[in-house]
Design an enzyme around this catalytic site. Structure first.
Site, PDB file in Angstrom:
ATOM      1  N   SER A 157       0.815  -1.214   0.000  1.00  0.00           N
ATOM      2  CA  SER A 157       0.000   0.000   0.000  1.00  0.00           C
ATOM      3  C   SER A 157       0.846   1.261   0.000  1.00  0.00           C
ATOM      4  O   SER A 157       0.315   2.367  -0.181  1.00  0.00           O
ATOM      5  CB  SER A 157      -0.915   0.023   1.233  1.00  0.00           C
ATOM      6  OG  SER A 157      -0.145  -0.023   2.422  1.00  0.00           O
ATOM      7  N   HIS A 211      -2.883  -3.032  -5.731  1.00  0.00           N
ATOM      8  CA  HIS A 211      -3.202  -2.556  -4.380  1.00  0.00           C
ATOM      9  C   HIS A 211      -4.698  -2.676  -4.126  1.00  0.00           C
ATOM     10  O   HIS A 211      -5.499  -1.905  -4.643  1.00  0.00           O
ATOM     11  CB  HIS A 211      -2.745  -1.103  -4.203  1.00  0.00           C
ATOM     12  CG  HIS A 211      -3.096  -0.532  -2.869  1.00  0.00           C
ATOM     13  ND1 HIS A 211      -3.525   0.761  -2.687  1.00  0.00           N
ATOM     14  CD2 HIS A 211      -3.096  -1.105  -1.627  1.00  0.00           C
ATOM     15  CE1 HIS A 211      -3.776   0.964  -1.411  1.00  0.00           C
ATOM     16  NE2 HIS A 211      -3.523  -0.152  -0.750  1.00  0.00           N
ATOM     17  N   GLU A 234      -5.934  -0.741  -7.332  1.00  0.00           N
ATOM     18  CA  GLU A 234      -4.985   0.098  -8.069  1.00  0.00           C
ATOM     19  C   GLU A 234      -3.921  -0.786  -8.722  1.00  0.00           C
ATOM     20  O   GLU A 234      -3.391  -1.699  -8.077  1.00  0.00           O
ATOM     21  CB  GLU A 234      -4.313   1.098  -7.129  1.00  0.00           C
ATOM     22  CG  GLU A 234      -5.269   2.131  -6.572  1.00  0.00           C
ATOM     23  CD  GLU A 234      -4.610   3.079  -5.592  1.00  0.00           C
ATOM     24  OE1 GLU A 234      -4.770   4.292  -5.731  1.00  0.00           O
ATOM     25  OE2 GLU A 234      -3.926   2.590  -4.657  1.00  0.00           O
ATOM     26  N   ASN A 252      -4.660   6.335  -1.432  1.00  0.00           N
ATOM     27  CA  ASN A 252      -4.131   6.599  -0.092  1.00  0.00           C
ATOM     28  C   ASN A 252      -3.643   8.027   0.074  1.00  0.00           C
ATOM     29  O   ASN A 252      -3.686   8.588   1.174  1.00  0.00           O
ATOM     30  CB  ASN A 252      -3.019   5.609   0.248  1.00  0.00           C
ATOM     31  CG  ASN A 252      -3.567   4.305   0.801  1.00  0.00           C
ATOM     32  OD1 ASN A 252      -4.749   4.201   1.101  1.00  0.00           O
ATOM     33  ND2 ASN A 252      -2.717   3.312   0.936  1.00  0.00           N
TER      34      ASN A 252
END
Length: 320
Positions: free
Chosen positions: A123, A144, A156, A195
């Site tokens: 991540s 991800h 992702e 994120n």
């Protein structure tokens, strides 16, 4: 490597993310080799997968007759060679430790087929760093996933410095086939896309909480019933277009100079962690679970969360 060449999936790590990722491939019809260090961990993972499949059935997402065949497609092992020697798509879901992942990728390359794509569920780390000891870097990619991975649609897909376009396209096709919503990230940067947005939002939310603007419960209530409600349906940029970019420009100018812009971790977050309060797993975070929730209520809260997520998944994204 093409989509039709992918017959067997290997998932390395059976924790919160790993077993959910494995379940997604199982439901889509793929045989999965699930690897971890201890049999006890793998047994727990199998129990979670069975429980989650029952939830999917209750939500009308899988038929009862599909559960047993899905479970039969699962093989668990503590032998890394057994896990990857026949893997066409190998996905690492190990702890977020660069040295650990570098060593694992190096070993996997020595054991897996020449054609296999090797992916990481990291991540925050860069594939260029993770795969620094791998010889065939063109077959490395980041996928991800988001917790809970068997429910949240978006994954992702992030290229490393040497990742080939063919690897990216095959990965996107595979994720699409299993019912996910792959998003190609064009730049390899810390936090990728989601994120970075989430951390920026968290910085302001925690600052508002620390200033006493509202309680934790009211902050969550406000987000769920406003931006969370809208973004779940139409996203951020379409929200801006529909609201009027001229309006957004004025609001931006009025608010941005006054919001939190520190590059340090929020003091409230640092304080909670330093006191050993990590959230639900220790009984206290922004909420006090030892006072406000029994163990049964916590389990029920997680179950309710998953049920709500599954309803949204069924309505907006589920294709089968």
């Amino acid at each position: 490597m093409k989509l039709e060449d992918i017959k067997t999936i290997s998932v390395l790590g059976s924790g919160i993310m790993g077993h959910g990722i494995a379940q997604t491939f199982l439901v889509a019809g793929y045989p999965v080799h699930l690897y971890d260090l201890k049999e006890s961990i793998l047994e727990t993972a199998k129990a979670h997968i069975k429980k989650n499949l029952d939830l999917f059935h209750d939500a009308g997402l899988v038929k009862k007759r599909e559960i047993a065949p899905a479970l039969r497609r699962l093989t668990t092992t503590t032998d890394l060679r057994v896990a990857v020697e026949h893997g066409d798509f190998i996905l690492e879901a190990a702890p977020e430790n660069l040295a650990l992942k570098q060593a694992l990728f190096q070993e996997v390359e020595s054991l897996c087929p020449e054609h296999a794509i090797i992916a990481s569920n990291t991540s925050s780390l860069m594939m260029t760093d993770i795969g620094s000891r791998v010889k065939k870097k063109e077959r490395l990619v980041i996928t991800h996933w988001f917790n809970p991975p068997h429910i949240v649609p978006t994954v992702e897909v992030v290229k490393g410095e040497k990742t080939s376009e063919a690897t990216v396209e095959t990965t996107v096709a595979l994720l699409t086939k299993i019912g996910k919503l792959p998003v190609k990230i064009n730049l390899e940067l810390p936090g990728f896309l989601v994120n970075r947005i989430q951390i920026a939002m968290a910085r302001e939310v925690i600052d508002l909480y620390e200033k006493g603007v509202a309680s934790a419960a009211d902050i969550d209530k406000a987000i769920k019933g406003s931006i969370g409600f809208r973004l779940a349906s139409i996203g951020m940029l379409l929200t801006m277009d529909l609201g009027g970019l001229d309006v957004w420009l004025k609001a931006y100018g009025n608010v941005v100079p006054k919001i939190q812009s520190s590059i340090e971790a929020p003091k409230a977050l640092q304080r909670l962690v330093s006191q050993g309060h990590y959230g639900i797993k220790t009984g206290k975070g922004f909420y006090d679970y030892t006072l406000d929730f029994s163990r049964a209520e916590l389990d029920e809260a997680v179950r309710k969360r998953d049920e709500d997520f599954l309803k949204r998944l069924k309505t907006l994204y589920w294709q089968k």
